[in-house]
Design a protein around this motif. Sequence first.
Motif, PDB file in Angstrom:
ATOM      1  N   SER A 289       0.798  -1.225   0.000  1.00 42.10           N
ATOM      2  CA  SER A 289       0.000   0.000   0.000  1.00 42.10           C
ATOM      3  C   SER A 289       0.833   1.278   0.000  1.00 42.10           C
ATOM      4  CB  SER A 289      -0.932   0.014   1.209  1.00 42.10           C
ATOM      5  OG  SER A 289      -0.182  -0.182   2.403  1.00 42.10           O
ATOM      6  N   LEU A 290       2.124   1.187   0.287  1.00 42.41           N
ATOM      7  CA  LEU A 290       2.969   2.372   0.389  1.00 42.41           C
ATOM      8  C   LEU A 290       4.133   2.303  -0.593  1.00 42.41           C
ATOM      9  CD1 LEU A 290       3.322   2.551   4.287  1.00 42.41           C
ATOM     10  CD2 LEU A 290       1.534   3.591   2.877  1.00 42.41           C
ATOM     11  N   GLU A 291       4.716   3.483  -0.830  1.00 46.08           N
ATOM     12  CA  GLU A 291       5.947   3.541  -1.625  1.00 46.08           C
ATOM     13  C   GLU A 291       6.836   4.606  -1.011  1.00 46.08           C
ATOM     14  OE1 GLU A 291       4.463   4.356  -5.506  1.00 46.08           O
ATOM     15  OE2 GLU A 291       3.940   6.422  -5.073  1.00 46.08           O
ATOM     16  N   PRO A 292       8.168   4.523  -1.222  1.00 48.32           N
ATOM     17  CA  PRO A 292       9.060   5.506  -0.598  1.00 48.32           C
ATOM     18  C   PRO A 292       8.697   6.923  -1.008  1.00 48.32           C
ATOM     19  CG  PRO A 292      10.315   3.657  -1.454  1.00 48.32           C
ATOM     20  CD  PRO A 292       8.901   3.477  -1.935  1.00 48.32           C
ATOM     21  N   ALA A 293       8.746   7.836  -0.030  1.00 46.79           N
ATOM     22  CA  ALA A 293       8.436   9.237  -0.333  1.00 46.79           C
ATOM     23  C   ALA A 293       9.489   9.834  -1.254  1.00 46.79           C
ATOM     24  CB  ALA A 293       8.348  10.038   0.961  1.00 46.79           C
ATOM     25  N   ASN A 294      10.722   9.387  -1.080  1.00 48.58           N
ATOM     26  CA  ASN A 294      11.807   9.852  -1.922  1.00 48.58           C
ATOM     27  C   ASN A 294      12.435   8.633  -2.593  1.00 48.58           C
ATOM     28  OD1 ASN A 294      14.006  10.971  -3.143  1.00 48.58           O
ATOM     29  ND2 ASN A 294      14.948  11.760  -1.262  1.00 48.58           N
ATOM     30  N   PRO A 295      12.114   8.391  -3.859  1.00 53.82           N
ATOM     31  CA  PRO A 295      12.655   7.208  -4.523  1.00 53.82           C
ATOM     32  C   PRO A 295      14.184   7.156  -4.505  1.00 53.82           C
ATOM     33  CG  PRO A 295      10.915   8.196  -5.837  1.00 53.82           C
ATOM     34  CD  PRO A 295      11.207   9.143  -4.715  1.00 53.82           C
ATOM     35  N   ALA A 296      14.829   8.322  -4.382  1.00 53.14           N
ATOM     36  CA  ALA A 296      16.293   8.349  -4.358  1.00 53.14           C
ATOM     37  C   ALA A 296      16.837   7.869  -3.016  1.00 53.14           C
ATOM     38  CB  ALA A 296      16.788   9.775  -4.634  1.00 53.14           C
ATOM     39  N   ASP A 297      15.951   7.788  -2.008  1.00 54.09           N
ATOM     40  CA  ASP A 297      16.386   7.362  -0.684  1.00 54.09           C
ATOM     41  C   ASP A 297      15.338   6.412  -0.108  1.00 54.09           C
ATOM     42  OD1 ASP A 297      17.189   9.057   2.479  1.00 54.09           O
ATOM     43  OD2 ASP A 297      17.696   7.078   1.691  1.00 54.09           O
ATOM     44  N   PRO A 298      15.220   5.224  -0.697  1.00 57.76           N
ATOM     45  CA  PRO A 298      14.118   4.324  -0.322  1.00 57.76           C
ATOM     46  C   PRO A 298      14.247   3.745   1.073  1.00 57.76           C
ATOM     47  CG  PRO A 298      15.620   3.246  -1.848  1.00 57.76           C
ATOM     48  CD  PRO A 298      16.069   4.666  -1.758  1.00 57.76           C
ATOM     49  N   ASP A 299      15.432   3.844   1.675  1.00 58.38           N
ATOM     50  CA  ASP A 299      15.623   3.245   3.001  1.00 58.38           C
ATOM     51  C   ASP A 299      15.462   4.247   4.135  1.00 58.38           C
ATOM     52  OD1 ASP A 299      18.284   1.333   1.526  1.00 58.38           O
ATOM     53  OD2 ASP A 299      16.181   0.786   1.804  1.00 58.38           O
ATOM     54  N   ALA A 300      14.982   5.437   3.821  1.00 58.80           N
ATOM     55  CA  ALA A 300      14.870   6.478   4.855  1.00 58.80           C
ATOM     56  C   ALA A 300      13.766   6.191   5.849  1.00 58.80           C
ATOM     57  CB  ALA A 300      14.626   7.836   4.191  1.00 58.80           C
ATOM     58  N   GLY A 301      12.888   5.242   5.526  1.00 56.53           N
ATOM     59  CA  GLY A 301      11.797   4.923   6.438  1.00 56.53           C
ATOM     60  C   GLY A 301      10.620   5.863   6.314  1.00 56.53           C
ATOM     61  N   VAL A 302      10.606   6.700   5.262  1.00 58.58           N
ATOM     62  CA  VAL A 302       9.503   7.642   5.046  1.00 58.58           C
ATOM     63  C   VAL A 302       8.773   7.216   3.777  1.00 58.58           C
ATOM     64  CG1 VAL A 302       8.822  10.040   4.744  1.00 58.58           C
ATOM     65  CG2 VAL A 302      10.852   9.480   6.114  1.00 58.58           C
ATOM     66  N   TYR A 303       7.462   7.045   3.881  1.00 61.80           N
ATOM     67  CA  TYR A 303       6.673   6.544   2.773  1.00 61.80           C
ATOM     68  C   TYR A 303       5.474   7.448   2.512  1.00 61.80           C
ATOM     69  CZ  TYR A 303       9.309   2.290   3.756  1.00 61.80           C
ATOM     70  OH  TYR A 303      10.313   1.392   3.967  1.00 61.80           O
ATOM     71  N   VAL A 304       4.872   7.234   1.356  1.00 66.20           N
ATOM     72  CA  VAL A 304       3.607   7.871   1.047  1.00 66.20           C
ATOM     73  C   VAL A 304       2.648   6.776   0.571  1.00 66.20           C
ATOM     74  CG1 VAL A 304       4.560  10.130   0.459  1.00 66.20           C
ATOM     75  CG2 VAL A 304       4.326   8.378  -1.320  1.00 66.20           C
ATOM     76  N   VAL A 305       1.348   7.076   0.679  1.00 64.62           N
ATOM     77  CA  VAL A 305       0.365   6.138   0.145  1.00 64.62           C
ATOM     78  C   VAL A 305       0.577   6.037  -1.361  1.00 64.62           C
ATOM     79  CG1 VAL A 305      -2.095   5.756  -0.232  1.00 64.62           C
ATOM     80  CG2 VAL A 305      -1.308   6.641   1.954  1.00 64.62           C
ATOM     81  N   LYS A 306       0.577   4.841  -1.861  1.00 65.69           N
ATOM     82  CA  LYS A 306       0.859   4.631  -3.287  1.00 65.69           C
ATOM     83  C   LYS A 306      -0.044   5.519  -4.131  1.00 65.69           C
ATOM     84  CE  LYS A 306       2.642   0.496  -4.275  1.00 65.69           C
ATOM     85  NZ  LYS A 306       2.704  -0.948  -4.523  1.00 65.69           N
ATOM     86  N   GLY A 307       0.599   6.232  -5.050  1.00 68.47           N
ATOM     87  CA  GLY A 307      -0.165   7.110  -5.926  1.00 68.47           C
ATOM     88  C   GLY A 307      -0.317   8.522  -5.387  1.00 68.47           C
ATOM     89  N   SER A 308       0.146   8.773  -4.159  1.00 66.57           N
ATOM     90  CA  SER A 308       0.050  10.126  -3.619  1.00 66.57           C
ATOM     91  C   SER A 308       1.461  10.654  -3.376  1.00 66.57           C
ATOM     92  CB  SER A 308      -0.753  10.122  -2.314  1.00 66.57           C
ATOM     93  OG  SER A 308       0.006   9.529  -1.275  1.00 66.57           O
TER      94      SER A 308
END
Lengths: 367, 181
Positions: free
Chosen positions: A320-339
């Motif tokens: 249901s989630l994807e990384p908020a910053n694709p350049a830093d996917p391991d930061a532990g910060v996500y957004v709802v997919k598509g938002s």
Amino acid sequence: MDCTDAQQIVSAALDREPVDTDLLTEAKDHCRRCEACTGFIRTLVALKSASAAAPPADLPDRIMARIRAEDAESIQAANGAVVASSQREATASETARLLASLEAQPEPEATATSRVPSGIAALMERAMHPRNRRATLTWAATAAAVIAVVSVVSVGGISRMFSADGTGGAPMTTQYTLQPESAKTAAAPSSRSDSGAAATSADMATTAAPSGFIVLSEAVYAAAGPDSTVNLQGLKVVGSTNTALTVGSPTTTLDILGTGDPNRVYIAAADGSLLAFDRITRLYAGRTYVLQSGPIETLTGNPSLPASIERPTNSDGTPSLEPANPADPDAGVYVVKGSDASSGIVLAPGAEAKAGPDWTYWIPARN
Amino acid sequence: MISDTADDAAVVAAIRDGDIDAFEILVRRHTPAVYAHALRFFGEPSTADDVTQEVFVKVYRSLATFDERSRFTTWLYRVTRNTCLDEARARGRRPVPVDPFDTPTVGADFADEVALSLAIEHAMRALPPDDRDALSAIAVFGLSYPEAGIALGVPAGTVKSRVFRARKALSLSLGIGGGDR
């Protein structure tokens, strides 16, 4: 084509899913010739034609009545801060009128005992000079408020629930601790005398309490200890929360009080003390976010994802989630997919210590 | 004032502009779907009534977080489903158990609409929760398989399978469908 294939194709077509035209034709032909599949088609027809149980006719009206009532309460709470501010200005006006009336009175004939010392008269004249009047009135109003608060403190006996360092702050008459009901009679509550003697470290060890959370309109507030400095005149009910102030005690509905500052609210404890709670916020990409949560039933509960956010099934936030910053996917910060982060962010467990151990959802602060 | 025939996206925009009356359009439009899902989950009308109110209160409070790139009904379905789960988990409102073998069969007789509706409701409640949720997303909320997949956190193919399985189960329990060949 067997029955299962035919029925699946027809089922998908019924749901307006893209289906190969030739396969659909073949499936329909099969269903016409097959008794079992004909029965399945009749099921689909029956399900489509039968109406679901209708809600009570007045349910939408009741929903809107509740929405409008909550909306009106929110507006009232916001206006409460404005009214309180107006009341302070009115007090200041009264003070100004009193001081002005002293100015207008004819100076009494000087005597040895009644003559106003020239130093004080000069001071008052300077204080009420138009350039200084605003500052003077502000100080006068503040002095009046401080006197009122001190009076309430000494009469009401503000007590401590818990504090960040366990050493207390302002002198208190009683000590309130968050501990299991069964431990209350066993452990003598630590207390301070009016002379201000601090509780011993042994007392602190038996009364140390965990941090606590409450939720107001899905925003999470963390316990910040008692607050004896709040302007009581400015306090208004801004919401309510279902919680238990002691471990093991039943959950009850408690009013949440506020002064108009969205970052701090209060709950009145049973002994009349005011317990402060600070809104949990954090910065991300230059923007302030506010922690949101579903219901938290006790002060020892932790924030959880609100109902509107789907809990991810995997530790990497999927599906249901994807990384908020694709350049830093391991930061532990996500957004709802598509938002994107402008709608809100989801933090992985442990990414924000003050928010508890679960996935947490944060939205941009609006105030 | 926005027309009550405006689509959900336009109504949401009006609400965000401060038109609380526009929210009533969403309430009247979607209460039947939310109530139907809640009733099939809990099996008890008064609980379904309470939960439906909770859903719309939550929607109103968190409308600012709704990402308009997805459809409103997708988001509404997710809030509805999660609210039902929250109410069952956090507040102890347990669904009334139902015996699937108690489902009245209707056979080929669709003449009695009331009996048919009651039988379908009973059969729906007896479905496995995952299958029932998938069918509700598609048939009640009108989601597509991909939208339902996002809402449920499963692939679209899984939604398709669950919907089909639900319909097969209903066909058998209602006594409408025959065996497969």
